[in-house]
Write a protein that holds these residues in place. Sequence first.
Motif, PDB file in Angstrom:
ATOM      1  N   ALA A   4      37.677  38.820  31.380  1.00  0.00           N
ATOM      2  CA  ALA A   4      38.826  39.293  32.338  1.00  0.00           C
ATOM      3  C   ALA A   4      39.917  39.439  31.927  1.00  0.00           C
ATOM      4  CB  ALA A   4      38.616  38.132  33.555  1.00  0.00           C
ATOM      5  N   PRO A   5      40.699  40.848  31.729  1.00  0.00           N
ATOM      6  CA  PRO A   5      41.975  41.170  31.508  1.00  0.00           C
ATOM      7  C   PRO A   5      42.852  40.786  32.492  1.00  0.00           C
ATOM      8  CG  PRO A   5      40.517  42.889  31.395  1.00  0.00           C
ATOM      9  CD  PRO A   5      39.657  41.871  32.041  1.00  0.00           C
ATOM     10  N   ALA A   6      43.886  40.022  32.032  1.00  0.00           N
ATOM     11  CA  ALA A   6      44.966  39.613  32.979  1.00  0.00           C
ATOM     12  C   ALA A   6      45.754  40.821  33.322  1.00  0.00           C
ATOM     13  CB  ALA A   6      45.858  38.324  32.372  1.00  0.00           C
ATOM     14  N   ASP A   7      46.619  40.810  34.182  1.00  0.00           N
ATOM     15  CA  ASP A   7      47.383  41.993  34.802  1.00  0.00           C
ATOM     16  C   ASP A   7      48.013  42.606  33.654  1.00  0.00           C
ATOM     17  OD1 ASP A   7      46.341  41.432  37.437  1.00  0.00           O
ATOM     18  OD2 ASP A   7      48.264  40.645  38.089  1.00  0.00           O
ATOM     19  N   ALA A   8      48.656  41.718  32.616  1.00  0.00           N
ATOM     20  CA  ALA A   8      49.434  42.387  31.610  1.00  0.00           C
ATOM     21  C   ALA A   8      48.734  43.308  30.663  1.00  0.00           C
ATOM     22  CB  ALA A   8      50.183  41.239  30.935  1.00  0.00           C
TER      23      ALA A   8
END
Length: 185
Positions: A76-80
Amino acid sequence: MGSKMRWALAPLCVLALAGCGDGAGKADGTGAAAPSNRTIAATLKDDRAFGTLERVLDNAALGEVLAGTGPYTVFAPADAAFTASAGDLGDEAMKAQAAAMLRAHIVPGALTRADIEAAIAANPSRAVEMRTMANSLLTFSKEGETLIVAGDNGARARLTGSETLASNGVVQPVDALLVAPAPGG
């Protein structure tokens, strides 16, 4: 298959998540984690670090999949991680591109970091591969104490933060996208 073991993680890594606990599913200080009674979709929705990912999941109509039976592991890529991507993957016109990009971040089975580390340690090349739901390969390795995951297009990310064991799999936070979204709209 060469020196890398395709699908090597699958038989080693599928967790028996039958006993759903009341815990949040976050790893505690000892590295042990108890499965949550929440799905991957619910876990992502309630974690503010994944607001963009949750919006993209909904747009790509994959939220229902991650609310289903599983098990799956979502890198899961974080928002950044989304800020450098081309296009707004939450836009209706980007639905197909969003779905393809997300499938490249999902593997079948429930993979904990301990499972990934054990598979790496057991492989003489110190790297293992796993096929994603997009039929691409992710390669796992270690750089010092850091677990690295690389897409077959050369994109690399570090596993960061705490993994979360959900009732239907695992959420593994990563610091970058593993595949760039296709341009277009």
